[in-house]
Enzyme design. Structure first.
Site, PDB file in Angstrom:
ATOM      1  N   SER A 194      50.021 -40.361  38.699  1.00 61.38           N
ATOM      2  CA  SER A 194      49.079 -39.238  38.765  1.00 61.38           C
ATOM      3  C   SER A 194      48.204 -39.217  40.014  1.00 61.38           C
ATOM      4  CB  SER A 194      48.195 -39.214  37.521  1.00 61.38           C
ATOM      5  OG  SER A 194      48.897 -38.699  36.419  1.00 61.38           O
ATOM      6  N   LYS A 202      41.271 -40.790  42.139  1.00 59.17           N
ATOM      7  CA  LYS A 202      42.274 -40.398  41.142  1.00 59.17           C
ATOM      8  C   LYS A 202      43.025 -41.627  40.656  1.00 59.17           C
ATOM      9  CE  LYS A 202      44.294 -37.511  38.581  1.00 59.17           C
ATOM     10  NZ  LYS A 202      44.366 -38.641  37.622  1.00 59.17           N
ATOM     11  N   THR A 203      43.181 -41.688  39.356  1.00 58.16           N
ATOM     12  CA  THR A 203      43.938 -42.774  38.735  1.00 58.16           C
ATOM     13  C   THR A 203      45.409 -42.404  38.611  1.00 58.16           C
ATOM     14  OG1 THR A 203      43.485 -41.877  36.540  1.00 58.16           O
ATOM     15  CG2 THR A 203      41.964 -43.567  37.378  1.00 58.16           C
ATOM     16  N   GLY A 204      46.220 -43.399  38.303  1.00 60.26           N
ATOM     17  CA  GLY A 204      47.634 -43.192  37.996  1.00 60.26           C
ATOM     18  C   GLY A 204      48.126 -44.315  37.110  1.00 60.26           C
TER      19      GLY A 204
END
Length: 272
Positions: free
Chosen positions: A64, A209-211
């Site tokens: 993501s 932003k995380t993923g």
């Protein structure tokens, strides 16, 4: 030892040799791969490395975190308009997890990491335009072909599939974004920076932003990954960062969220 007693050993030896000659995987080759961790922090303007620890030059799925370049693409292509436009309603054919059964706009998309919204953006782009943007960005290996034989690159390539990127490449991409040097409009730069979620880490104001995803084909190597990438500001100073964790450890939250929480805790001690 009688010849008949030797037979099982001879057969085992022959089978092993055949497997080796034909390239079949041996048991030793199927052992789980090692853990990977990286924390990389650089000065946003000069690019000077301020902190680096771990393996930062190995490519993995962006998961993501790809919503950052996809935001640039969406705004530049005119699919996205501002922080709250377009607002799209959930449809059953999206087959999303229950928490994503809701109306989503660009801000909610980034904040809650809604996969079906990403896929609606790429569907509206079409395969040629999508691949063209990713190639122009020089984003990781720029491979949006998707899983072999499945023709799913337009909707799946960035989640444990063909598209891969290193922490070093993430940081380089973010520096260009902050400098307004990506091959997209000024509005696309500004709007992307506006919709990326914000956090606090001591005196630092952080946007990132995380993923999270499994690793390997079908997640077969038993590891999962967590990303947190973005930028931070304090007293007129700006940095860019990427943290990556790849291991077999399980937690009560998605690995990306756990990676973010750990980085926000660590940042004030890593960069004074």
């Amino acid at each position: 030892m009688r010849n008949v007693d030797r037979l099982p050993f001879i057969l085992a030896g022959v089978l092993f040799l055949l497997a080796w000659l034909l390239g079949f995987p041996m048991r030793a080759q199927s052992a789980p791969l090692g853990d990977v961790q990286c924390t990389l922090i650089a000065d946003a303007q000069s690019g000077k490395t301020l902190y680096q620890n771990g393996v930062c030059d190995q490519r993995f799925s962006p998961a993501s975190t790809f919503k950052v370049p996809l935001s640039l693409i969406g705004y530049d292509a005119g699919i996205l308009s501002d922080e709250h436009t377009p607002s799209w309603d959930y449809k059953p054919e999206f087959k999303a997890v229950k928490r994503d059964h809701k109306t989503v706009d660009p801000t909610i998309w980034e904040r809650d990491s809604v996969l079906w919204y990403s896929r609606e953006i790429t569907r509206r782009l079409g395969p040629e335009s999508f691949a063209g943007y990713v190639s122009k960005f020089g984003y990781g290996n720029a491979d949006v072909s998707g899983d072999p034989g499945k023709n799913d690159g337009l909707t799946h390539s960035w989640v444990n599939s063909s598209l891969k990127i290193t922490p070093v490449e993430q940081v380089d991409f973010l520096r260009k974004l902050l400098a307004g040097k990506m091959p997209v409009s000024a509005k696309a730069h500004d709007m992307t920076k506006a919709v990326i979620p914000s956090f606090k880490a001591g005196d630092w104001t952080v946007q990132g932003k995380t993923g999270s995803t499994r690793v390997g084909e079908g997640g077969k190597d038993r590891r999962s990954l967590g990303w947190f990438v973005g930028w931070a500001q304090k007293d007129g100073r700006q940095i860019v960062f990427a943290r990556l964790v790849v291991d077999t450890k399980r937690s009560d939250m998605p690995k990306g969220l756990a990676t973010r929480a750990a980085f926000l805790k660590d940042l004030p001690m890593l960069i004074k």
